[in-house]
Design a protein around this motif. Structure first.
Motif, PDB file in Angstrom:
ATOM      1  N   ASP A  16      53.942 -28.135 -40.551  1.00  0.00           N
ATOM      2  CA  ASP A  16      54.296 -28.124 -41.969  1.00  0.00           C
ATOM      3  C   ASP A  16      55.422 -29.114 -42.257  1.00  0.00           C
ATOM      4  O   ASP A  16      55.419 -29.802 -43.281  1.00  0.00           O
ATOM      5  CB  ASP A  16      54.702 -26.716 -42.381  1.00  0.00           C
ATOM      6  CG  ASP A  16      54.826 -26.558 -43.883  1.00  0.00           C
ATOM      7  OD1 ASP A  16      54.235 -27.372 -44.621  1.00  0.00           O
ATOM      8  OD2 ASP A  16      55.518 -25.629 -44.321  1.00  0.00           O
ATOM      9  N   TYR A  58      54.169 -33.071 -41.147  1.00  0.00           N
ATOM     10  CA  TYR A  58      53.084 -33.680 -41.902  1.00  0.00           C
ATOM     11  C   TYR A  58      53.520 -34.194 -43.276  1.00  0.00           C
ATOM     12  O   TYR A  58      52.782 -34.957 -43.915  1.00  0.00           O
ATOM     13  CB  TYR A  58      51.961 -32.667 -42.118  1.00  0.00           C
ATOM     14  CG  TYR A  58      50.957 -32.562 -40.987  1.00  0.00           C
ATOM     15  CD1 TYR A  58      51.128 -33.254 -39.801  1.00  0.00           C
ATOM     16  CD2 TYR A  58      49.827 -31.752 -41.111  1.00  0.00           C
ATOM     17  CE1 TYR A  58      50.207 -33.134 -38.766  1.00  0.00           C
ATOM     18  CE2 TYR A  58      48.905 -31.628 -40.084  1.00  0.00           C
ATOM     19  CZ  TYR A  58      49.100 -32.325 -38.912  1.00  0.00           C
ATOM     20  OH  TYR A  58      48.184 -32.210 -37.900  1.00  0.00           O
ATOM     21  N   GLN A  59      54.681 -33.786 -43.753  1.00  0.00           N
ATOM     22  CA  GLN A  59      55.076 -34.121 -45.118  1.00  0.00           C
ATOM     23  C   GLN A  59      55.219 -35.631 -45.325  1.00  0.00           C
ATOM     24  O   GLN A  59      54.653 -36.202 -46.265  1.00  0.00           O
ATOM     25  CB  GLN A  59      56.393 -33.420 -45.469  1.00  0.00           C
ATOM     26  CG  GLN A  59      56.339 -31.909 -45.458  1.00  0.00           C
ATOM     27  CD  GLN A  59      55.632 -31.338 -46.661  1.00  0.00           C
ATOM     28  OE1 GLN A  59      55.589 -31.942 -47.722  1.00  0.00           O
ATOM     29  NE2 GLN A  59      55.081 -30.142 -46.506  1.00  0.00           N
ATOM     30  N   MET A  91      46.195 -27.711 -41.557  1.00  0.00           N
ATOM     31  CA  MET A  91      47.499 -27.932 -42.180  1.00  0.00           C
ATOM     32  C   MET A  91      47.554 -29.207 -43.002  1.00  0.00           C
ATOM     33  O   MET A  91      48.521 -29.449 -43.719  1.00  0.00           O
ATOM     34  CB  MET A  91      48.586 -27.959 -41.115  1.00  0.00           C
ATOM     35  CG  MET A  91      48.877 -26.606 -40.479  1.00  0.00           C
ATOM     36  SD  MET A  91      49.505 -25.397 -41.647  1.00  0.00           S
ATOM     37  CE  MET A  91      51.090 -26.120 -42.053  1.00  0.00           C
ATOM     38  N   GLN A 132      47.690 -28.128 -46.762  1.00  0.00           N
ATOM     39  CA  GLN A 132      48.917 -27.428 -47.139  1.00  0.00           C
ATOM     40  C   GLN A 132      50.138 -28.341 -47.099  1.00  0.00           C
ATOM     41  O   GLN A 132      51.019 -28.246 -47.969  1.00  0.00           O
ATOM     42  CB  GLN A 132      49.135 -26.239 -46.201  1.00  0.00           C
ATOM     43  CG  GLN A 132      50.420 -25.459 -46.476  1.00  0.00           C
ATOM     44  CD  GLN A 132      50.594 -24.296 -45.528  1.00  0.00           C
ATOM     45  OE1 GLN A 132      49.624 -23.641 -45.158  1.00  0.00           O
ATOM     46  NE2 GLN A 132      51.822 -24.031 -45.121  1.00  0.00           N
ATOM     47  N   SER A 133      50.220 -29.228 -46.115  1.00  0.00           N
ATOM     48  CA  SER A 133      51.433 -30.028 -45.909  1.00  0.00           C
ATOM     49  C   SER A 133      51.285 -31.472 -46.359  1.00  0.00           C
ATOM     50  O   SER A 133      52.109 -31.984 -47.111  1.00  0.00           O
ATOM     51  CB  SER A 133      51.824 -29.991 -44.423  1.00  0.00           C
ATOM     52  OG  SER A 133      52.051 -28.665 -44.013  1.00  0.00           O
ATOM     53  N   SER A 136      50.846 -31.840 -50.164  1.00  0.00           N
ATOM     54  CA  SER A 136      51.951 -31.393 -51.009  1.00  0.00           C
ATOM     55  C   SER A 136      52.690 -32.550 -51.686  1.00  0.00           C
ATOM     56  O   SER A 136      52.881 -32.532 -52.910  1.00  0.00           O
ATOM     57  CB  SER A 136      52.914 -30.539 -50.189  1.00  0.00           C
ATOM     58  OG  SER A 136      53.986 -30.081 -50.975  1.00  0.00           O
TER      59      SER A 136
END
Length: 228
Positions: free
Chosen positions: A72, A75-76, A123, A126-127, A130
């Motif tokens: 999380d 990966y941003q 993921m 989700q990440s 974002s």
């Protein structure tokens, strides 16, 4: 030369079209977050029990949670970097397809080891997606309307967090743990199919390649702190 009235009318029509396009981009991104979240939250809270049912020990379940938090966080930045170079729509679709791969791995996992592989892909939405959501709102809306755009997106993101776990729990109670979670995964895959055409309507220009790098972002934090 056309009359001034015609020019004014053409300008109004153009601005109205631009406004509708802006709202469409924000609505598409927020709707995608809502639909995928509606599916994910059916089973995501129950993954530790799913791991146990596939033979995982308590230590493995803890390692899975640690791996999820690590991905999380890590990966941003790649998600934002790719969105700036590929464009918002291509990044969204790529991350969604990657997450879909993870859902399929979860669905057909014969043992707990496969869930770690699925996590690497799952993921991505989700990440990685974002920062793309935030960038889409920032690109599409003027400064005075961005707070409302972020509020709208946040509301749609949190509704599934309240509703879906209850539905997922009821489904698991009625069908059993494995069958209930796999049914939730099938529903998620179906919702991904609805999300793909929704994301396809996003139409925003690709950011210029001279965007700020990670070092520049880090240095800007120091300059802001020094000015306070």
């Amino acid at each position: 030369m056309p009359p001034k009235g015609d020019l004014l009318e053409a300008t109004l029509h153009r601005r109205l079209a631009e406004s509708l396009g802006i709202e469409r981009n924000v609505a598409a991104a927020s709707g995608a977050v809502f639909l995928v979240g509606l599916g994910e939250e059916l089973w995501k809270r129950f993954l530790p029990k799913y791991l146990e049912s596939l033979g995982a020990s308590v230590a493995v379940v803890g390692l899975f949670g640690t791996s999820e938090d690590f991905l999380d966080a890590s990966y941003q930045y790649p998600g934002g970097w790719l969105a700036d170079r590929w464009g918002r729509r291509r990044a969204f679709l790529t991350f969604l397809v990657a997450a879909l791969t993870g859902y399929v791995i979860y669905l057909f996992s014969p043992s707990w080891q496969f869930l770690f592989l699925g996590l690497v892909f799952a993921m991505a939405w989700q990440s990685m997606a974002s920062p793309v959501v935030f960038a889409t709102i920032g690109d599409a809306l003027p400064k005075e309307r961005r707070a409302m755009g972020f509020t709208f997106q946040s509301m749609l993101k949190r509704i599934p967090m309240v509703v879906s776990p209850l539905l997922g729990g009821v489904m698991i109670g009625a069908l059993g743990l494995k069958v209930g979670i796999r049914t939730g995964l099938l529903i998620t895959i179906a919702l991904v199919g609805l999300t793909i055409p929704l994301l396809w309507v996003i139409n925003l220009p690709v950011a210029s390649r001279d965007s700020v790098k990670l070092r520049g972002v880090w240095n800007s934090f120091h300059s802001i702190a020094a000015s306070c």
